[in-house]
Motif scaffolding. Sequence first.
Motif, mmCIF file in Angstrom:
data_model
loop_
_atom_site.group_PDB
_atom_site.id
_atom_site.type_symbol
_atom_site.label_atom_id
_atom_site.label_comp_id
_atom_site.label_asym_id
_atom_site.label_seq_id
_atom_site.Cartn_x
_atom_site.Cartn_y
_atom_site.Cartn_z
ATOM 1 N N THR A 129 0.827 -1.074 0.000
ATOM 2 C CA THR A 129 0.029 -0.248 0.039
ATOM 3 C C THR A 129 0.845 1.314 -0.001
ATOM 4 O O THR A 129 0.583 2.229 -0.625
ATOM 5 N N GLU A 135 2.150 1.786 -3.304
ATOM 6 C CA GLU A 135 1.143 2.250 -4.104
ATOM 7 C C GLU A 135 1.117 3.849 -4.184
ATOM 8 O O GLU A 135 0.706 4.596 -5.220
ATOM 9 N N HIS A 136 1.194 4.308 -2.751
ATOM 10 C CA HIS A 136 1.215 5.861 -2.748
ATOM 11 C C HIS A 136 2.451 6.522 -3.309
ATOM 12 O O HIS A 136 2.211 7.666 -4.026
ATOM 13 N N LEU A 163 3.996 5.697 -5.833
ATOM 14 C CA LEU A 163 4.043 5.326 -7.128
ATOM 15 C C LEU A 163 2.748 5.989 -7.802
ATOM 16 O O LEU A 163 2.625 6.121 -9.191
ATOM 17 N N ASP A 164 2.109 6.620 -6.892
ATOM 18 C CA ASP A 164 0.888 7.570 -7.510
ATOM 19 C C ASP A 164 1.318 8.995 -8.170
ATOM 20 O O ASP A 164 1.259 9.873 -7.217
ATOM 21 N N THR A 165 1.483 9.017 -9.228
ATOM 22 C CA THR A 165 2.300 10.072 -9.638
ATOM 23 C C THR A 165 1.140 11.275 -9.790
ATOM 24 O O THR A 165 1.533 12.397 -9.559
ATOM 25 N N ASN A 166 0.017 11.048 -9.635
ATOM 26 C CA ASN A 166 -0.891 12.062 -9.877
ATOM 27 C C ASN A 166 -1.264 12.735 -8.439
ATOM 28 O O ASN A 166 -1.109 14.132 -8.329
ATOM 29 N N MET A 167 -0.989 11.933 -7.362
ATOM 30 C CA MET A 167 -0.992 12.559 -5.989
ATOM 31 C C MET A 167 0.394 13.136 -5.845
ATOM 32 O O MET A 167 0.294 14.358 -4.992
#
Length: 334
Positions: free
Chosen positions: A193, A196-197, A199-203
């Motif tokens: 998890t 995932e954070h 690698l969250d390029t939008n965030m």
Amino acid sequence: MVKNQHYVPQRHLRKFAIATKKKRKDIHRFTIFDKMKAEIRANQNVENYASERYFYDVDFDGLLQEAKLEGHIVDPKMAALIDKVDKQHLENIFAEKVETKMYDPFDRIITKYILTPTSMHQKVSVITEEDRATIAYYLAIQYVRTKEYRERMIQLYEQGAKLLLRKGLGNKIDSDILDDLEIKLKKRNINLTHNEHLLDTNMLESFAQIFLSHIWIFAKNETNSLFYTSDNPLVVYGHGEHHGLASRGIEIVFPITPKLALIMREVEHFKNDLVLHNKFHSIKEDYVNHCNTLQVFQSYNYVFSKNANFKLATELVKNNPSLRNVKKSRYLMG
């Protein structure tokens, strides 16, 4: 395979340490304050702090076996793909890009500070817009990659799930059962998890854009006190009602060296500070103490300094015993 993985780069921590030669190798040492033990330890090697064994690694094989044991049908293509996955993908990205090229602008800031005459500090622009954009994205990653962020993430998932159950089933289940209920993320899922954070390029881009929207001030610490840093160096303080990164009145502090810090302030509340944007600005000792207080309160456990002056940290922990509990609740939910 890299075993000891840092969630605060050594390149940052070394700015708050003293280098000594040992067998032709530079060893960087600083003094640390351990909140949990309320203990000061001098002459500590930077390599051993703000890190954890295999902190970013995801046990894909273990997750696959767990899924099979729980009766899930696993696509053979997925199983084959897992065999090819780089288990240290994030660690390699951080080592090859984030802690090298993306950190370079900080060194340029330090050089500018040293080479610019003091009389010109409030007249020259400190960094280019390109470097500012790089730093903003670097800080977005730094904000998300720490142990403290991971602990907040875990609590949000676990306490949030329990709150949803309470609101959805509160009238159907005995309240004592809900009080005793514990929801825990599986250990393997925590790393997954967190990855995932990260690698969250939008965030990450949204955080970077928020940082770029603020006023940037480069605080010169010419007092007798030094800036602390910590295992969670990007700290946030709300001068208004809310404490989000984009909230009105928000102030974000990142220490660059014991004598220099980046201060980001929300424009509407701090509009009078617009004249200081992208400039060096001298600060007083009470503001240094303010920044150091944030480091003590918002660190996961360790606070770092180039010298052994942890009087402020010691007093804060003595007056706020909850700071010694690294598993303290980080959210008020109800």
